[in-house]
Design an enzyme around this catalytic site. Structure first.
Site, PDB file in Angstrom:
ATOM      1  N   SER A 121       0.822  -1.208   0.000  1.00 11.44           N
ATOM      2  CA  SER A 121       0.000   0.000   0.000  1.00 11.44           C
ATOM      3  C   SER A 121       0.852   1.252   0.000  1.00 11.44           C
ATOM      4  O   SER A 121       0.382   2.316  -0.363  1.00 11.44           O
ATOM      5  CB  SER A 121      -0.855   0.061   1.263  1.00 11.44           C
ATOM      6  OG  SER A 121      -1.559  -1.120   1.437  1.00 11.44           O
ATOM      7  N   HIS A 142      -2.356  -3.141  -6.615  1.00 10.56           N
ATOM      8  CA  HIS A 142      -2.896  -2.782  -5.305  1.00 10.56           C
ATOM      9  C   HIS A 142      -4.407  -2.939  -5.279  1.00 10.56           C
ATOM     10  O   HIS A 142      -5.130  -2.129  -5.841  1.00 10.56           O
ATOM     11  CB  HIS A 142      -2.474  -1.339  -4.958  1.00 10.56           C
ATOM     12  CG  HIS A 142      -2.899  -0.916  -3.588  1.00 10.56           C
ATOM     13  ND1 HIS A 142      -3.580   0.247  -3.337  1.00 10.56           N
ATOM     14  CD2 HIS A 142      -2.749  -1.537  -2.387  1.00 10.56           C
ATOM     15  CE1 HIS A 142      -3.831   0.329  -2.046  1.00 10.56           C
ATOM     16  NE2 HIS A 142      -3.342  -0.730  -1.443  1.00 10.56           N
ATOM     17  N   ASN A 192      -4.620   5.723  -1.019  1.00 13.62           N
ATOM     18  CA  ASN A 192      -4.116   5.774   0.352  1.00 13.62           C
ATOM     19  C   ASN A 192      -3.472   7.113   0.676  1.00 13.62           C
ATOM     20  O   ASN A 192      -3.509   7.571   1.819  1.00 13.62           O
ATOM     21  CB  ASN A 192      -3.130   4.632   0.607  1.00 13.62           C
ATOM     22  CG  ASN A 192      -3.859   3.318   0.771  1.00 13.62           C
ATOM     23  OD1 ASN A 192      -5.089   3.297   0.878  1.00 13.62           O
ATOM     24  ND2 ASN A 192      -3.132   2.228   0.771  1.00 13.62           N
TER      25      ASN A 192
HETATM   26  N1  LIG Z   1      -5.463  -4.348   5.029  1.00  9.04           N
HETATM   27  C1  LIG Z   1      -5.790  -3.590   4.011  1.00  9.04           C
HETATM   28  O1  LIG Z   1      -6.862  -2.940   4.027  1.00  9.04           O
HETATM   29  C2  LIG Z   1      -4.901  -3.505   2.794  1.00  9.04           C
HETATM   30  C3  LIG Z   1      -5.418  -2.994   1.599  1.00  9.04           C
HETATM   31  C4  LIG Z   1      -4.621  -3.001   0.443  1.00  9.04           C
HETATM   32  C5  LIG Z   1      -3.326  -3.471   0.519  1.00  9.04           C
HETATM   33  N2  LIG Z   1      -2.830  -3.927   1.711  1.00  9.04           N
HETATM   34  C6  LIG Z   1      -1.449  -4.443   1.709  1.00  9.04           C
HETATM   35  O2  LIG Z   1      -1.523  -5.851   1.609  1.00  9.04           O
HETATM   36  C7  LIG Z   1      -0.404  -6.437   2.272  1.00  9.04           C
HETATM   37  C8  LIG Z   1      -0.915  -7.441   3.293  1.00  9.04           C
HETATM   38  O3  LIG Z   1      -1.670  -6.756   4.293  1.00  9.04           O
HETATM   39  P1  LIG Z   1      -2.777  -7.481   5.174  1.00  9.04           P
HETATM   40  O4  LIG Z   1      -3.568  -6.404   5.813  1.00  9.04           O
HETATM   41  O5  LIG Z   1      -3.440  -8.517   4.365  1.00  9.04           O
HETATM   42  O6  LIG Z   1      -1.841  -8.157   6.286  1.00  9.04           O
HETATM   43  P2  LIG Z   1      -2.209  -9.352   7.287  1.00  9.04           P
HETATM   44  O7  LIG Z   1      -1.337  -9.167   8.465  1.00  9.04           O
HETATM   45  O8  LIG Z   1      -3.664  -9.457   7.486  1.00  9.04           O
HETATM   46  O9  LIG Z   1      -1.758 -10.675   6.469  1.00  9.04           O
HETATM   47  C9  LIG Z   1      -0.425 -10.966   6.140  1.00  9.04           C
HETATM   48  C10 LIG Z   1      -0.286 -12.461   5.951  1.00  9.04           C
HETATM   49  O10 LIG Z   1       1.001 -12.736   5.440  1.00  9.04           O
HETATM   50  C11 LIG Z   1       1.466 -13.958   6.019  1.00  9.04           C
HETATM   51  N3  LIG Z   1       2.930 -14.029   5.931  1.00  9.04           N
HETATM   52  C12 LIG Z   1       3.855 -13.401   6.673  1.00  9.04           C
HETATM   53  N4  LIG Z   1       5.098 -13.754   6.262  1.00  9.04           N
HETATM   54  C13 LIG Z   1       4.949 -14.628   5.243  1.00  9.04           C
HETATM   55  C14 LIG Z   1       5.867 -15.358   4.413  1.00  9.04           C
HETATM   56  N5  LIG Z   1       7.178 -15.245   4.579  1.00  9.04           N
HETATM   57  N6  LIG Z   1       5.352 -16.180   3.471  1.00  9.04           N
HETATM   58  C15 LIG Z   1       4.020 -16.302   3.311  1.00  9.04           C
HETATM   59  N7  LIG Z   1       3.116 -15.641   4.062  1.00  9.04           N
HETATM   60  C16 LIG Z   1       3.573 -14.815   5.013  1.00  9.04           C
HETATM   61  C17 LIG Z   1       0.946 -13.874   7.443  1.00  9.04           C
HETATM   62  O11 LIG Z   1       0.877 -15.170   8.030  1.00  9.04           O
HETATM   63  C18 LIG Z   1      -0.436 -13.251   7.252  1.00  9.04           C
HETATM   64  O12 LIG Z   1      -1.435 -14.225   7.082  1.00  9.04           O
HETATM   65  C19 LIG Z   1       0.386  -5.292   2.869  1.00  9.04           C
HETATM   66  O13 LIG Z   1       1.407  -4.938   1.981  1.00  9.04           O
HETATM   67  C20 LIG Z   1      -0.647  -4.186   2.950  1.00  9.04           C
HETATM   68  O14 LIG Z   1      -0.070  -2.905   2.938  1.00  9.04           O
HETATM   69  C21 LIG Z   1      -3.601  -3.985   2.829  1.00  9.04           C
END
Ligand SMILES: NC(=O)c1ccc[n+]([C@@H]2O[C@H](COP(=O)([O-])OP(=O)(O)OC[C@H]3O[C@@H](n4cnc5c(N)ncnc54)[C@H](O)[C@@H]3O)[C@@H](O)[C@H]2O)c1
Length: 596
Positions: A121, A142, A192
């Site tokens: 993000s 994204h 964002n």
């Molecule tokens: N939450 C949001 O609203 C949102 C929206 C758009 C983009 N994003 C982006 O998406 C990405 C993920 O965010 P999220 O909110 O889903 O995070 P989250 O913490 O909910 O999920 C992350 C997942 O990644 C897994 N993980 C960690 N290390 C790993 C590895 N080495 N191999 C495989 N899996 C692994 C974790 O177990 C976890 O399930 C980030 O870059 C975030 O900025 C988030």
């Protein structure tokens, strides 16, 4: 020829990853879904089946389709499983070093022609790409939360991403039924960059006890038509993720203090209050992962009885003014059963206001929302006057005259002389300090702000503005009155912009700055906010409706009061106003409205 995508990989099945898997599988792609451990993999599987089961229950997906969708997903632990995918999208936590490590590994494991995409993000896609030997095949895709629902995808092209990779990913987005905007690699991209300053500001308001979480969220939902309030949205995003995004944006985006994460966020993350995913954030949820909010110790008591606690009885209401707001407010009170005395500056003005109220009530009758009897009863409750002396025995006065402090102060001084003791004196000002008006009287404890939104008969929100001199009884009365009017009253302090304008206008101003910097077009920025965040209008559409002069005036007030450098009005906004491009009302603003 466009590249064929048959099998894709998703790394990380958290909040975003699980949703992204669903989007791909729903559109006929085979997916290898990868997590770090068996336990995390199981969590991801549960999220996916939960979401698809809900879609079946809602009739949005047939059972057979769900089964086919799930059969397309291969759940695996470890990146090695991704050796045969055509594209992989990474959705692991927002840490640069972690993402770089994963990309280096993906570069080793994946086919040489595979596209490597990140769902980051706020981090630099360029910095992630240089961890591989194929930065020209690295791109940002994204998605927005929840991925299966939100239509927008921001495609982030770095200076080295090759044109055919961009074109292939754009075609893929189309196949997924998404609308893409393609942009360059800047912190926060479009949505964002415009969203997180606002979210952080809302957290700051909550932290400063300026208003309750319920009131901040209700204000933005009801005042701006947003699908969620900012604190509920923070819970959905995940506070840990939000913290990392803000922190990165602060560091990458010119150290704008508005992106420095509010201290409360760090405390909540440390305490394990991560939002929906952990079952508790700003709100408390039924269980981890559940969208259902349950009452907790901060939930306000329900019911009118609680609202009326300490409130004074109000039967007769005076409304001073003859403009749009006064007219709407007269209608609202008369319809709700109050006896109303309208005071204008002359019989001619009263006649005009009376006509407008009648027309509006008649519209209600035509639309079947109001019976003729109720219309006549409402009209019968209004008395038309041109002298303030007639307000001697009202219980509440609502002032809605011109937005000039000297005029309002003089009026309140007169009301102070005329009105009986115990009257609540309310101002509808949207930008002046309520305390200035209160101090023009000898009874500041009885003075409060009642900020209605335009059009008052339709907009469900009223901001109840308490000054440092307003009594608890006056506040309780204002809340009880709003409830009787069928409005949601949100209580806030006496600061420039109250809740809604203070949170809304800096965001609009930021959108103007983004346009000014030529990062994107007005159309794409409007799309991003509508399709990525579910806003009813994009910032430029809204600015043109509100009026650029009005927006500039509000932004100036915010800047003057809070001295926040990030609130300085965007030069482009000032120039457009100087040029007479004021929005719809002048035929031209950010867009030309004359040709429609
Ligand atoms: N939450 C949001 O609203 C949102 C929206 C758009 C983009 N994003 C982006 O998406 C990405 C993920 O965010 P999220 O909110 O889903 O995070 P989250 O913490 O909910 O999920 C992350 C997942 O990644 C897994 N993980 C960690 N290390 C790993 C590895 N080495 N191999 C495989 N899996 C692994 C974790 O177990 C976890 O399930 C980030 O870059 C975030 O900025 C988030």
């Amino acid at each position: 020829m466009a590249r064929e995508f048959t099998r894709v990989g998703v790394v990380g099945l958290g909040t975003m990853g699980a949703g992204i898997v669903e989007v791909f599988a729903r559109n006929g792609l085979d997916v290898t879904a990868v997590e770090i451990s068996e336990a995390a993999l199981e969590r991801g599987r549960v999220t996916l089946t939960g979401s698809t089961d809900r879609a079946v229950a809602k009739g949005k997906l047939a059972e057979a389709e769900r089964d086919a969708l799930l059969a397309r997903v291969d759940f695996r632990v470890g990146l090695e499983a991704l050796h045969d995918v055509d594209l992989v999208i990474e959705a692991v936590p927002e840490h640069l070093d972690l993402k770089q490590r994963i990309f280096a590994e993906l570069d080793r494991v994946c086919k040489p022609e595979a596209i490597l995409a990140t769902n980051t993000s706020s981090l630099s896609v360029t910095e992630i790409s240089v961890a591989t030997s194929r930065p020209n095949q690295v791109i940002g895709i994204h998605f927005f939360n929840p991925a299966p629902v939100m239509k927008l995808v921001e495609v982030v092209r770095t200076v080295v991403t090759s044109a055919d990779v961009v074109a292939d990913v754009e075609a893929l987005c189309e196949r997924l039924g998404k609308v893409d905007v393609t942009i360059s690699d800047r912190a926060g991209f479009i949505a964002n960059a415009l969203l997180f300053g606002y979210l952080n500001h809302a957290v700051g308001m909550f932290e400063a006890r300026y208003a309750t979480r319920e009131d901040i969220d209700a204000a933005m939902k009801l005042g701006c038509g947003l699908p969620m309030g900012p604190l509920a949205l923070m819970d959905l995003i995940g506070l840990d993720t939000a913290y990392e995004i803000l922190d990165t944006m602060y560091r990458r985006g010119g150290r704008d203090r508005r992106h420095a994460p509010a201290p409360l966020l760090k405390q909540m993350v440390t305490a394990g209050l991560l939002g929906r995913k952990s079952g508790r954030g700003f709100y408390t949820y039924e269980r981890p992962g559940s969208p259902k909010v349950v009452p907790d110790e901060y939930t306000p008591p329900a019911g009118d009885a609680a609202l009326a606690d300490g409130a004074r009885a109000i039967a007769k209401v005076g409304v001073v003014g003859s403009g749009t707001m006064a007219t709407g407010i007269i209608e609202v009170f008369a319809k709700a059963g109050y006896e109303v005395i309208s005071v204008t500056r002359g019989a001619e003005k009263s006649a005009k206001v009376c006509e407008t109220v009648k027309t509006s009530l008649n519209k209600g009758v035509v639309r079947g929302k109001l019976s003729e009897t109720d219309r006549d009863a409402a009209l019968g409750r209004i008395t038309w006057s041109a002298t303030l002396d007639h307000l001697a025995d009202v219980d509440l006065v609502v002032e809605a005259v011109i937005e000039e402090l000297s005029v309002k102060k003089a009026l309140f001084a007169s009301l102070d002389e005329i009105c009986k003791p115990g009257v609540v004196l309310a101002t509808t000002t949207s930008s002046l300090p309520v305390i200035d008006v209160a101090m023009a009287t000898q009874r500041p404890a009885d003075v409060i702000g009642l900020h209605f939104f335009n059009p008052a008969p339709i907009m469900p929100l009223v901001e109840i503005v308490r000054t440092i001199r307003t009594s608890a009884e006056t506040s309780a009365t204002a809340r009880a009155v709003c409830a009787t009017l069928g409005k949601t009253g949100v209580v806030c302090g006496d600061r420039s912009g109250f809740i809604v304008n203070a949170l809304l206008f800096p965001y609009l101003n930021d959108a103007v700055r983004m346009l000014e910097a030529s990062y994107s077009t007005a159309d794409d920025i409007d799309y991003a906010m509508k399709l990525g965040c579910g806003y009813p209008m994009g910032p430029f559409e809204l600015l043109d409706v509100v009026g650029l002069d009005v927006s500039l005036a509000i932004q100036r007030e915010l800047y003057l009061e809070l001295r926040e450098p990030g609130f300085a009005p965007a030069p482009l906004l000032e120039h457009l106003v100087t040029a007479g491009y004021l929005g719809r009302k002048s035929g031209r603003g950010f867009r030309d409205h004359t040709r429609r």
